[in-house]
Write a protein that holds these residues in place. Sequence first.
Motif, mmCIF file in Angstrom:
data_model
loop_
_atom_site.group_PDB
_atom_site.id
_atom_site.type_symbol
_atom_site.label_atom_id
_atom_site.label_comp_id
_atom_site.label_asym_id
_atom_site.label_seq_id
_atom_site.Cartn_x
_atom_site.Cartn_y
_atom_site.Cartn_z
ATOM 1 N N ASN A 473 -5.973 -2.242 -0.413
ATOM 2 C CA ASN A 473 -5.162 -1.664 -1.407
ATOM 3 C C ASN A 473 -5.167 -0.443 -1.467
ATOM 4 O O ASN A 473 -4.522 0.242 -2.528
ATOM 5 C CB ASN A 473 -5.355 -2.494 -2.719
ATOM 6 N N SER A 474 -5.625 0.502 -0.513
ATOM 7 C CA SER A 474 -5.706 1.889 -0.855
ATOM 8 C C SER A 474 -5.417 2.620 0.592
ATOM 9 O O SER A 474 -5.896 1.857 1.625
ATOM 10 C CB SER A 474 -6.977 2.187 -1.084
ATOM 11 N N ASP A 475 -4.662 3.844 0.403
ATOM 12 C CA ASP A 475 -4.531 4.515 1.613
ATOM 13 C C ASP A 475 -5.655 5.817 1.964
ATOM 14 O O ASP A 475 -5.544 6.784 2.780
ATOM 15 C CB ASP A 475 -3.105 5.354 1.839
ATOM 16 N N ASP A 476 -6.631 5.516 0.987
ATOM 17 C CA ASP A 476 -7.480 6.956 0.764
ATOM 18 C C ASP A 476 -8.786 6.452 1.979
ATOM 19 O O ASP A 476 -9.664 5.559 1.420
ATOM 20 C CB ASP A 476 -8.250 6.803 -0.571
ATOM 21 N N PRO A 477 -8.854 7.310 2.932
ATOM 22 C CA PRO A 477 -10.038 6.905 3.882
ATOM 23 C C PRO A 477 -11.506 7.419 2.927
ATOM 24 O O PRO A 477 -12.461 6.694 3.520
ATOM 25 C CB PRO A 477 -9.868 7.818 4.982
ATOM 26 N N THR A 478 -11.555 8.190 2.111
ATOM 27 C CA THR A 478 -12.750 8.485 1.374
ATOM 28 C C THR A 478 -13.244 7.225 0.686
ATOM 29 O O THR A 478 -14.364 7.459 0.356
ATOM 30 C CB THR A 478 -12.553 9.654 0.525
ATOM 31 N N ARG A 479 -12.161 6.269 0.321
ATOM 32 C CA ARG A 479 -12.728 5.032 -0.306
ATOM 33 C C ARG A 479 -12.841 3.925 0.491
ATOM 34 O O ARG A 479 -12.820 2.912 0.177
ATOM 35 C CB ARG A 479 -11.830 4.810 -1.471
ATOM 36 N N ASN A 480 -12.794 4.494 1.817
ATOM 37 C CA ASN A 480 -12.928 3.273 2.968
ATOM 38 C C ASN A 480 -11.547 2.339 2.756
ATOM 39 O O ASN A 480 -11.623 1.077 3.231
ATOM 40 C CB ASN A 480 -14.085 2.468 2.936
ATOM 41 N N PHE A 481 -10.577 2.665 2.104
ATOM 42 C CA PHE A 481 -9.215 1.867 2.031
ATOM 43 C C PHE A 481 -8.995 0.835 1.080
ATOM 44 O O PHE A 481 -8.275 -0.106 1.193
ATOM 45 C CB PHE A 481 -8.599 1.569 3.645
ATOM 46 N N PHE A 482 -10.150 0.965 0.211
ATOM 47 C CA PHE A 482 -9.829 -0.031 -0.822
ATOM 48 C C PHE A 482 -10.342 0.500 -2.165
ATOM 49 O O PHE A 482 -11.334 1.223 -2.210
ATOM 50 C CB PHE A 482 -10.374 -1.485 -0.458
ATOM 51 N N GLN A 483 -9.875 -0.038 -3.197
ATOM 52 C CA GLN A 483 -10.402 0.282 -4.651
ATOM 53 C C GLN A 483 -10.516 -1.016 -5.358
ATOM 54 O O GLN A 483 -9.924 -1.760 -5.514
ATOM 55 C CB GLN A 483 -9.136 1.063 -5.416
ATOM 56 N N GLU A 484 -11.931 -1.377 -5.753
ATOM 57 C CA GLU A 484 -12.177 -2.756 -6.323
ATOM 58 C C GLU A 484 -12.525 -2.414 -7.770
ATOM 59 O O GLU A 484 -12.492 -3.430 -8.548
ATOM 60 C CB GLU A 484 -13.501 -2.935 -5.586
ATOM 61 N N GLN A 485 -12.674 -1.152 -8.331
ATOM 62 C CA GLN A 485 -12.657 -0.892 -9.804
ATOM 63 C C GLN A 485 -13.770 -1.995 -10.320
ATOM 64 O O GLN A 485 -13.357 -2.523 -11.381
ATOM 65 C CB GLN A 485 -11.265 -1.279 -10.353
#
Length: 638
Positions: A473-485
Amino acid sequence: MTHRSRRRTTAAVVSALAMTFAITATASPSLAAPPKANPVSLFPTDTLTVKDKAQLTGRRVNLPRANCGEPISCGLVAELNELDGFDLDPRIAVRFNSAVDPVDAASRITVRQAHGGWSTGVDRVVWDPATNTLFAHPAEQLAPGTTYSLEVAAGPANKGRQTTFTTMSATDGLLDMRQQIDSGAAFASTGIAPGLRIEGVFPAAGTTVQLVQDTSTTGDDTTADVPVPQAATGGTLVFGSFEAPSWLGPDVTIEQTPTADDGPRPVDADRLPFVAVLPSGMMPDGGWPTAVYGHGFTRSASDVFLAATVNARSGIATIATTVVGHGFGPDSAWQVTPLGQPATTIPAYGRGVDQDGNGAIASTEGSSATGAAAAQSSRDALRQTAADVMTLVRSLGGTDVDDNGTVDLSGDEVTYFGQSFGGIYGTMVTGADPAIARSVLNVPGGPITEIARLSPAFRPLTTASLQAAGLLNSDDPTRNFFQEQMPLRGEGPVTVTAPGAVEIQEFLARSTWLSRPGSPETFAPLIEPERVIFQIAFGDQTVPNPTSYTVIDAGDLWSRTSLYRNDLTPQKTTNPHGFLLNLAQFTAAALQGQTQVAAFLGRGQVIDPDLTSPVWEVPISDPAQLLDLNYEAPALRP
């Protein structure tokens, strides 16, 4: 099994303070006086089970399969529906018909043992405003095969509601396997007998060892030097094998059988390697006291040479085998060269396989389930490895290494110590097998899904799992392309803002639930405190501190926990995870840690290896230190 009575740690205070702070920090004017909300559904609940007399709990999970998502998610539901109850750390979900203050609502949730006075609140709270659902986990791990009441107390802002649910018999499978080993049924059904086959005996002094790694199906092997520290020389190196019953199918899973029967049956027998380091000097009557060593992820039995450094000079023999899916392919071999003599080649019985069909065999290929069973991850490989250790322990008695009529390896009061992965399956072995007299478990953690989510090294594995399930659910590679919150234990509530985060949380929770029968925290409550020491490294980036907290707290084993404070040393910016065997970079810490190991395995003595220095806390001064990741570099946080 009942809950072990425990004195709550500082973590409870931290959690309470976090909740108090969150009341003032997160409550918005719109929620200051909300209308009375009605809880319209609760999970887990036994209404999502069916009666099943073949199960110890009398129930079997029956989750709805309609709209279950991608095939891998639907397969996960199908696997869960074979279990006899809910997770020991269930993802509680309370859906309201209108918005609530998550802090106030969470404070009104109690999980209570249906037949007994034990109860706990909730932690790791997540509020989803899109569905008016409050998610949380019990503040303490629940007991297996037990019925609980999930209660939402009525208050000024909400009505009350209650349901009951039953937890799964999570320890049953491995305990059944151990019983089959003890009774001899596992050996009889596979046509084998416990015992060691000696295939090479060499003096440690002056001997060099190489591991010829079977890394390719085309026959292109690689060779790696195996360090044999001088501190371990003067004794004897022993190479050989033993046969062990295997419950694993080709997809690296163990058949799920009804829990009221005698468990899954072995499907095969495997010949497994062992390597042992025997001390020098006068051998005691009955043979050397023997410790089994459990190696880490990506490693093999060759690590026994590093692990035996202090044991060898303390009069303890150390023996190791190789974990499921490790040691590269089956044609791997030891090349042993004694000083001034030609090399001898001995089979190393590598346990890796070419799972992906690319012609290469990686260092851990074969240690996780494949195909439709991938959601089970390493659950059954860990259970099989635990059973392999049990078999090795029962193969020691009467071992005559040099064929001179004397027993060299004692089968009495066998001890265990393991590093990292070896600490993980070592926790399982120690809890499930009373034949292990004492254990030292170095840098373990659990569950595996949380290690993968929180560790910078393993987080890409979670990315791959979520990608296969269509949940990135993310395009951010620094978060490995997911945000779990997802909050850590003891942190205040999190309000979901990232689309898809709730679905990720649910997938990870279900994956953890499925893997619980092969997870260390499940077996920690079975360990008597006097049988164990845990060694934890502050700021561990490979097995993060919160996952170690989970395992130790599950068994209330804080009084048996030593903390290595790497942050107080010159190596504070270096990941301390491998300190126990890193004699080059962590020389002092490695020798201190191994000295503590040898003292406990040999004499049952718990020592502070650096005396009055603050680098080792024996026992840990404040368990709440492990609630945070403690990474030196904030960028490493997920």
